[in-house]
Design a protein around this motif. Sequence first.
Motif, short mmCIF file in Angstrom:
data_model
loop_
_atom_site.label_atom_id
_atom_site.label_comp_id
_atom_site.label_asym_id
_atom_site.label_seq_id
_atom_site.Cartn_x
_atom_site.Cartn_y
_atom_site.Cartn_z
N ASP A 1 0.83 -1.21 0.00
CA ASP A 1 0.00 0.00 0.00
C ASP A 1 0.86 1.26 0.00
O ASP A 1 0.56 2.24 -0.70
CB ASP A 1 -0.91 0.01 1.22
CG ASP A 1 -2.03 -1.02 1.14
OD1 ASP A 1 -2.29 -1.53 0.03
OD2 ASP A 1 -2.63 -1.32 2.19
N ARG B 1 0.80 3.93 -2.94
CA ARG B 1 0.36 5.29 -2.62
C ARG B 1 1.36 6.32 -3.16
O ARG B 1 0.95 7.37 -3.68
CB ARG B 1 0.22 5.44 -1.10
CG ARG B 1 -0.31 6.80 -0.66
CD ARG B 1 -0.74 6.78 0.78
NE ARG B 1 0.36 6.61 1.71
CZ ARG B 1 0.58 5.53 2.44
NH1 ARG B 1 -0.24 4.48 2.34
NH2 ARG B 1 1.59 5.48 3.28
N ASP C 1 0.26 11.75 -0.37
CA ASP C 1 -0.81 11.06 -1.07
C ASP C 1 -1.31 11.97 -2.20
O ASP C 1 -0.69 12.99 -2.52
CB ASP C 1 -1.94 10.70 -0.11
CG ASP C 1 -2.46 11.91 0.68
OD1 ASP C 1 -2.15 13.07 0.29
OD2 ASP C 1 -3.17 11.71 1.68
#
Length: 465
Positions: free
Chosen positions: A363, A367, A442
């Motif tokens: 992840d 990201r 992000d």
Amino acid sequence: MSADHPFDAALGEASQLAGRWLDGVREGSIPATASIEQVKDALGRSLPDRGEPATAVLRRMGDAIEPGLLRMHSPRFHGWVIGGAEPVALAADWLVSAWDQNATLRTVTPGVVAAEELAGEWIVDLLGLPSTAEAGFVTGATMANFVGLVTGRDQVLRDAGWDVASDGLSGGPRVRFIAGAECHGSLEEAGRFAGLGRPQLVDADDEGRMRVDALRETLASSTDSGPAIVCLQAGNVHSGAFDPIADAIEVAHAAGAWVHIDGAFGLWAAASPRLRHLTAGMDAADSWATDAHKTLNVPYDCGIAIVARPEALHASFAQQAAYLPASVDGSDPNDRVPELSRRARGVPAYAVLAQLGRDGVADLVERLADAAAELRERLSALPGVRILNDVVFTQVCATFGSDERTRAVTAALNGAGVAFGSPSRWRGQAVLRFSVSNFQTDRAEAARTAAAVADALARVPADAS
């Protein structure tokens, strides 16, 4: 700790100062505001005859040094290729300093060595590398490359009948040091340290990827044969592009070469099911270099050198002495790295991996790649902005017209303090390079960076038509 513990006051003050600094990481202005000379003045230039209480020294350090710090932890800091520090990794790093272990011998400091060995094994597994490979923790990617190159150098010379450990390099066969035309400077420096000289550069394509046909021609050259090390790249510093790893390894191994992969930030693409195609075939290489401070967001310093054949690694780096109790049930950390004395820098890597797990690392990597894609889209929509690279991972390379205007926009952006990118030169022109490496970055933070670029553009006159 008890009230009169000798460490209590100093550590309490340090904790408060660290908290003050970290409070400003997300929203604070990024550039340093004090010069070296100003910081020296504030610290005090003369060594005092009599010292001061620890708390007073630390408070002065915080007040004097903070203005001279660059907020590299900011989620909108995109300079060089610098990650942040996951909170669990920072906390683990504090423990490493408190424990103050020399992490070099298994039988002497089994606690930190156990954590480092697990971290190394997990990283090998996460990256899909051979289960027999061993990892060593060094300062950064330069030294990780050095470990791979020295191990490869010694092995190809042994294969040619020359023992570097006994006879040195002088008089032995010359080792061909081959790399792509856009290899990173840290690889070239590591090659110099290893006595290999400058690399023989192989042509690259427009994204900086080594051309396999050119590699084949270089290796087949009848005028310069002999032992060889071929260095591939997982993540070009400007484009983020990956060499055609599987095909290049096949060509290099067919010529008897040792294959080393410099993957300071890009090797971590292998931890993502969505992105691991970028590193397809890299498990067939002989050694790999990466840096946990970059994509994995471990505090400085935490380079990782990985070698597929432990016996070759140990032959190059193992140290023995009568006063050093060698392990009887496995290799010691000092069998894998150049240092005998070092801190347990692999422990924060263990902490991050244990907290994130396999899915969390994937992840994190995805990201960062998604934020880079967002930045590319938003920058592309701004007038006069051109993205030069195919954004496949975490690097975005932009130009804003002429070299002069690109440099002016870069200065306006970085001076404002909201976001920061690296000025560089690529494809013969000035560029502003954004590296997306911080765990806090992000899509929303990428949008804030793009807005800061738009503000900088508005303050810089357009090129004359």
